[in-house]
Design an enzyme around this catalytic site. Sequence first.
Site, PDB file in Angstrom:
ATOM      1  N   GLU A 100       0.802  -1.222   0.000  1.00 42.04           N
ATOM      2  CA  GLU A 100       0.000   0.000   0.000  1.00 42.04           C
ATOM      3  C   GLU A 100       0.834   1.271   0.000  1.00 42.04           C
ATOM      4  O   GLU A 100       0.465   2.262  -0.644  1.00 42.04           O
ATOM      5  CB  GLU A 100      -0.969   0.014   1.183  1.00 42.04           C
TER       6      GLU A 100
ATOM      7  N   HIS B 109     -11.438  -4.331   9.270  1.00 46.81           N
ATOM      8  CA  HIS B 109     -12.016  -4.118   7.928  1.00 46.81           C
ATOM      9  C   HIS B 109     -13.315  -3.316   7.984  1.00 46.81           C
ATOM     10  O   HIS B 109     -14.124  -3.384   7.055  1.00 46.81           O
ATOM     11  CB  HIS B 109     -12.323  -5.455   7.243  1.00 46.81           C
TER      12      HIS B 109
END
Lengths: 358, 323
Positions: free
Chosen positions: A93, A162
């Site tokens: 990322e 999440h």
Amino acid sequence: MSTAHTKGNQMTTNSKIAKIAGTTSMKSYREALNDAIREEMRRDPTVIVLGEEVSGGAGCDGQDDAYGGVFGVTKGLMPEFGRERVIDTPISEAAIIGAAAGAANNGLRPIAELMFFDFIGVSFDQIFNQAAKFRYMFGGKSKTPMVIRGTVGAGWRAGAQHSSMLHSVVTHIAGLKVVMPSNAYDAKGLMVQAIRDEDPVIFLEHKVMYNNECEVPDEQYAIPFGEAAFPRQGKDVTIVAISNMVTHAIAAADILAEEGITCDVIDPRTVSPLDDEAILESVEVTGRLVVVDEGNPRCGLASDIAGIVAEKGFHSLKAPIRTVTAPHTPVPFAPALEDAYVPNVDKVLAAVRDVLGA
Amino acid sequence: MPYQEEFLLRAYRSMKTIREFEERCIKEFMGGNVPGFVHASNGQEAIAVAACIDLSDSDIIGSTHRGHGHCIAKGCDVGGMMKEIMGRSSGLCKGKGGSMHIADIDKGMLGANAIVGGGPPLVNGAALAAKTLGTTNVALSFNGDGSANQGTTMEAMNMAVVLQLPHIFIYENNGYAEGTAANYGLGCDSLTDRNAGFGMPSECIDGNDFFATYEAIKVATQRARDGGGPTSIEAKCVRFDGHFIGDPQLYRGKDEIKNARKDQDCLKIFRDRVIKEGWLKAAAMNAIDKEIMVEIEKAVADGLAAPHPDPATDLLSDVYCSY
Ligand SMILES: Cc1ncc(C[n+]2csc(CCOP(=O)(O)OP(=O)(O)O)c2C)c(N)n1
Ligand SMILES: [Mg+2]
């Protein structure tokens, strides 16, 4: 931000845009985002998409474009634009966001996907120390036209890592624009604006809304940042809500309308820039404010908006401001707990009755 | 016989428990009894068991999103796991974690991790504690081929070498990171060679072969206990099901899974080997199979009967301050 504020700026009631746009179709939030990105990629060859599984199937024996993003938002883009412009990346990322920021300064308009916005943690430096600061820190000489997409929010039993919102974290950072559409119509128009914008835009899609449908113009249109929408109008209480919380605010307003209580529901659509004038104008009329936000309560959007109104609209207030937020915990996994975690219609109703002294 | 019968039976029981647990999770998920995102590790059982079978509760492991097998191999209670995965208050994490965040600190299981690359730096910390406190404990991190490309993983590897930490980096190379081929995400030809470049011993083994995996990890663990620092072990393996349960797996080749289940099933390979060598009798393993079926059946029944957490008391517990 809008100075002269005109109400009625929403979906089918937002006539200005709908009229220009001609035909409309029922589209899901997912499809609306896909439309926006596809059309911008057709129009502008410098727009690229990069991230994990944005196409899917890279290097595999089976089908290409196997995912089109884990939520299917970028499905079909790779077959049309090729892997040069729809780039599946390794799980890195920091390198994804850094590449987007660097490319944005060198002639591209990248749309970088973080998949679940919780993954911002791994890439945070590239966002807040790098992309966000370039324009100011380099004396206005640098442009960073990039979009960072990610899905936020609870409701999928996806657990603590999440399901975060985190919009308040990025809103806190000067130099970032933060967009949180609550319906398919806004999703398309705001995505178009985000891609055309010259600054880094954080584009947060709520994962429970991807299948939500409404009428969406077939043509491209851009919704300017910093202009709130008004899904319901009323004079008794102002309810400010963002992202999926708009759904609950509207539902609460409709229930209250049957009891003769009318609510001004304001969806800021972008939390940075924030249409604070729309909120203040509304509170001037209603004198009562409820802010609904799925984020954690401390240093969050709800307390921020409450603070703005307490500071600038204090004399209009007839009752203390109420905020409806998640509790100050991570998102629990168990359905029984997650359902209690996320603000719902009942909590909005209770808050509205509270500010009304009812 | 190079292995004790007791050891072989324990290894078999552990692998078979993982297999049945995962297959049952898939079934229960499909039936709507397991919420959320679940990543099953069936097919990869040999690595988890080979890595954990000699560890004590004070040796630490850090796991991934695909963590059920690591939990079972490290001795976590199967009933408590099933309840956790079903979101019940008597689960290992009181239903607050779920499949992707299952942990059991008492067993030295530092947690599954829903952040790819979240584990290795933490496991360095466990290894640092062992080194600083002068214990002979070791720490193992489980990693995927995909997570090898995360910066946090590479930083942890370098630091483990610099500080000579007792950390064994186990890479379960199942050929995929979600729907992306491992050899697409890895820019190099060999992960093992790349990891050697960090300055640690680095080995590649067939993760479908319990014995090869066990022997390699045993050497690495002993080296770590003796103060010899970290090791990387890449175990090639096969993911029998989707990235997550429900994944249509359009990216996989035709017959790929069918063939793998036939030729690369680590449990079958284990059984065939121990029978061929005359180390174990089929009947002994069949008896274990029966016991495991009963255990899993009970775990599911108990899980389904277990109470859900109560928001009034449980939502705001385990926080230091609520607003
Ligand atoms: C920081 C972060 N990025 C992305 C993801 C989404 N994600 C979850 S698992 C996964 C693939 C991991 O592949 P690998 O490391 O090979 O493990 P495997 O799933 O094969 O066991 C991805 C991309 C994530 N959970 N966390
Ligand atoms: Mg993998």
